[in-house]
Design an enzyme around this catalytic site. Structure first.
Site, short mmCIF file in Angstrom:
data_model
loop_
_atom_site.label_atom_id
_atom_site.label_comp_id
_atom_site.label_asym_id
_atom_site.label_seq_id
_atom_site.Cartn_x
_atom_site.Cartn_y
_atom_site.Cartn_z
N SER A 57 0.79 -1.23 0.00
CA SER A 57 0.00 0.00 0.00
C SER A 57 0.82 1.28 0.00
O SER A 57 0.28 2.36 -0.20
CB SER A 57 -0.95 0.02 1.20
OG SER A 57 -2.01 -0.89 1.01
N LYS A 60 0.38 3.47 -3.01
CA LYS A 60 -0.81 4.28 -3.27
C LYS A 60 -0.53 5.77 -3.51
O LYS A 60 -1.06 6.34 -4.47
CB LYS A 60 -1.82 4.09 -2.13
CG LYS A 60 -2.40 2.69 -2.09
CD LYS A 60 -3.24 2.46 -0.84
CE LYS A 60 -3.81 1.04 -0.80
NZ LYS A 60 -4.55 0.76 0.44
N TYR A 182 -3.55 -3.06 -10.10
CA TYR A 182 -3.35 -2.74 -8.68
C TYR A 182 -2.54 -3.83 -8.00
O TYR A 182 -1.61 -3.55 -7.22
CB TYR A 182 -4.70 -2.55 -7.99
CG TYR A 182 -4.60 -2.35 -6.51
CD1 TYR A 182 -4.06 -1.18 -5.98
CD2 TYR A 182 -5.03 -3.35 -5.63
CE1 TYR A 182 -3.96 -1.01 -4.61
CE2 TYR A 182 -4.94 -3.18 -4.26
CZ TYR A 182 -4.40 -2.00 -3.75
OH TYR A 182 -4.29 -1.83 -2.40
N TYR A 234 -4.53 5.16 7.57
CA TYR A 234 -5.85 4.54 7.68
C TYR A 234 -6.61 5.04 8.91
O TYR A 234 -6.59 6.22 9.23
CB TYR A 234 -5.72 3.01 7.69
CG TYR A 234 -4.97 2.47 6.52
CD1 TYR A 234 -5.31 2.83 5.21
CD2 TYR A 234 -3.90 1.59 6.70
CE1 TYR A 234 -4.63 2.32 4.12
CE2 TYR A 234 -3.21 1.08 5.61
CZ TYR A 234 -3.57 1.45 4.33
OH TYR A 234 -2.90 0.96 3.26
N VAL A 252 1.13 -3.28 4.12
CA VAL A 252 1.07 -4.54 4.87
C VAL A 252 2.30 -5.41 4.63
O VAL A 252 2.47 -6.43 5.29
CB VAL A 252 -0.21 -5.32 4.53
CG1 VAL A 252 -1.44 -4.56 4.99
CG2 VAL A 252 -0.28 -5.65 3.04
#
Length: 602
Positions: A57, A60, A182, A234, A252
């Site tokens: 992630s 992103k 992705y 998050y 992660v």
């Protein structure tokens, strides 16, 4: 410091690697690397900083950056909001009012960002993503096939998100194609050291500090960092902002990046995750670094202060133009009516506002002023506008304004010669600007009828005036007249002595080369002054270049004739030496006054 933080965090073995992607569960759980990269490219590192792992992630913000570059701010905003969601990163949800993903840092927003990447076909779109990440890292990155295949086999939830986005029209392409891209972007392999450089690139306004290649524009870098601040961690974003206070992104795979804009990037790799999906050691290490190094972006070391580094009058720090005794007396009396303001640091609103306020406060008492911006770094658009308004206002009030801005930091690439032009004169050095100020003061305050001698005869030269008439006539007969064109070199550094030069008309300057690569003035001499006496008296070579500043007329006493005076007319030579010593003392006094007025620079 980095070693100490590493040691403090190393023994924490709580948490566990991500297991919903089988390949991620197979990593060595206790790997731990910590890096800090400065905005000029130096990377400090400790631990397992060269172990490869997948970006997950942390990809992103970089895909979001590429989407912004491809589609523009408004184009992306039509598909992705920028609000914290308060939900887990893989939540299957959209904003109820807009039907858009809350932000690009959660999976739904990241998949949407992947759909906005331009390219000829599927392969080209992913290749552009890979090249984008590589520009940020400063080396060619590759995809980990095993992790990609593992994600593709088990990524049902992300496929569900893709189909949800397609069903509401947020993406208008094949959702399987987008989700596959992705998966691929999350499977790009990096190291902790790579992530530090990527973070430092964001810190340096989108320019890779190692390669100096621009990876993202300044405006878009600001947008990406803003979203990382509010959404990057998050549903733990609030705790992160309050305790660490840096734009950040976790993955992660065990990585975290954090950015202090303009200064540095931090990266951590440790696969054990907490309940929010963030690296346990990574969060702890960033929190500890922020505390020890005072990195929190809300930490204020001092209140906004003026950008004025120094200010002084031309009476306190005169130019290097040697003035006549009469003009020096006028400047001593009225030199406080012209001031120089040296600015420094980044000229942003707060510092510029205080500087403008301070300058305006003295403006009614000034005939001329100089604003020196050579030590200024970044100049914001609003600060530039404030300086321009200041100039315009001062000119209307009767003050003349000049800038010292050789690098055009304020946008003035040419200098006006019109004294009423509000944009004023622009000089490459402070000394020439100070001379300009002095000229204005002299024009306004020189006593009526006081003649400015620009040309004299040889027998009127101050060096000879005090001599007996017979001695003066004898010496005058030994001088030889010479003329030099403007810019002509009279003597170069290292030349042997060539005579005693008495200036009858025009100006001459002694120059030296500075460490900045520019030629600077040591002193300018005019009619009634002399040069060449030190080499004549000591027998040493010239230590500076001597150049005609204007068309120049001099009388020269040759070295041979000067030496003969000791044998044929010793008393005359003694009288000449006394007068030369008096002139040298006056020059030394002017130099001491210049140094004392600028003592903090020595």
């Amino acid at each position: 410091m980095l070693d100490e933080v590493y040691a403090v965090c190393r023994d924490d073995t709580s948490g566990a690697p991500a297991d919903y992607i089988p390949e991620l569960a197979a990593v060595a759980p206790d790997s731990f690397g910590l890096c800090l990269a400065t905005a000029d490219g130096l990377v400090y590192q400790v631990g397992d900083t060269d172990i490869g792992f997948t970006i997950q992630s942390i990809s992103k913000p970089f895909t979001y950056a590429l989407a912004l570059a491809d589609r523009g701010l408004d184009g992306v905003a039509e598909h992705i909001d920028v609000e914290p969601s308060g939900e887990p990163f893989n939540e299957i949800s959209l904003e109820p009012d807009t039907q858009r993903p809350s932000n690009p840092m959660i999976n739904s927003g990241a998949i949407t960002a992947a759909s906005l990447i331009a390219g000829r076909d599927t392969a080209d779109k992913f290749e552009r993503v890979r090249r984008c990440y590589s520009r940020f890292a400063g080396r060619e990155l590759t995809m980990n096939e095993a992790v990609y295949e593992s994600e593709a086999r088990t990524g049902y939830r992300n496929r569900a998100i893709g189909y949800m986005l397609r069903s509401v029209g947020i993406i208008d392409v094949d959702p399987d194609d987008v989700v596959d891209r992705y998966f691929r972007q999350c499977s790009i392999e990096i190291t902790c050291a790579d992530l530090a450089v990527m973070a430092a690139t964001l810190a340096d306004n989108g320019v890779n500090p190692k390669t100096r290649e621009r990876a993202l524009s300044t405006a878009l870098t600001e947008r990406v960092l803003s979203v990382m601040t509010t959404c990057g961690m998050y549903n733990a974003a609030g705790d992160w902002v309050t305790t660490v206070g840096l734009p950040a992104k976790s993955g992660v795979g065990g990585g975290i990046i954090a950015v202090l804009p303009g200064q540095l990037g931090i990266s951590v790799y440790s696969p054990r995750l907490d309940g929010h999906g963030n690296s346990v050691r990574g969060v702890a290490a960033c929190r500890e670094l922020s505390r020890r190094l005072e990195l929190h972006f809300c930490h204020v070391t001092r209140s906004a202060r003026t950008a004025i580094r120094a200010d002084y009058s031309v009476a306190q720090l005169p130019s290097r133009l040697r003035r006549t005794p009469e003009d020096a007396e006028v400047l001593a009396a009225h030199g406080d009516r012209a001031r120089v303001y040296e600015l420094h640091g980044d000229l942003l609103f707060a510092g510029a506002e205080r500087a403008v306020r301070a300058i305006e406060g003295n403006a009614d008492e000034l005939d001329a002023l100089v604003i020196d911006v050579r030590r200024v770094g970044e100049v914001s658009r609003v600060a530039r506008g404030m300086i321009e308004q200041l100039q315009t206002g001062l000119v209307r009030r009767g003050s003349r304004v000049a800038l010292v801005d050789p690098d055009a930091k304020l946008g003035h690439e040419t200098s006006s010669l019109d004294p009423d032009d509000p944009s004023g004169r622009v000089f490459v050095d402070r000394d020439t600007a100070t001379e300009w100020c002095e000229d204005i003061v002299l024009d306004r305050h020189r006593p009526p009828g006081q003649r400015v001698a620009t040309s004299i005869d040889l027998d009127e030269h101050p060096l000879l005036v005090g001599l007996a008439a017979m001695d003066r006539d004898r010496l005058c007969a030994d001088f030889v007249a010479h003329t030099f064109a403007r810019g002509e070199v009279i003597a170069e550094r290292g030349d042997p002595r060539s005579g005693l030069y008495l200036i009858l008309a025009g100006r001459v300057r002694a120059t030296f080369s500075g460490t900045d690569g520019r030629v600077h003035r040591l002193v300018t001499l005019s009619s009634g002054m002399s040069f060449g006496e030190i080499p004549m008296l000591t027998g040493e070579k010239f230590v500076n270049d001597i150049v005609a500043e204007t068309e120049l007329r001099v009388a020269v006493l040759s070295a041979a004739v000067f030496d003969e005076l000791a044998q044929q007319h010793p008393q005359l030579k003694l009288a000449l030496l006394q007068r030369l010593a008096a002139g040298a003392y006056a020059q030394m006094e002017a130099t001491v006054r210049t140094i004392s007025g600028n003592a903090e620079n020595y």
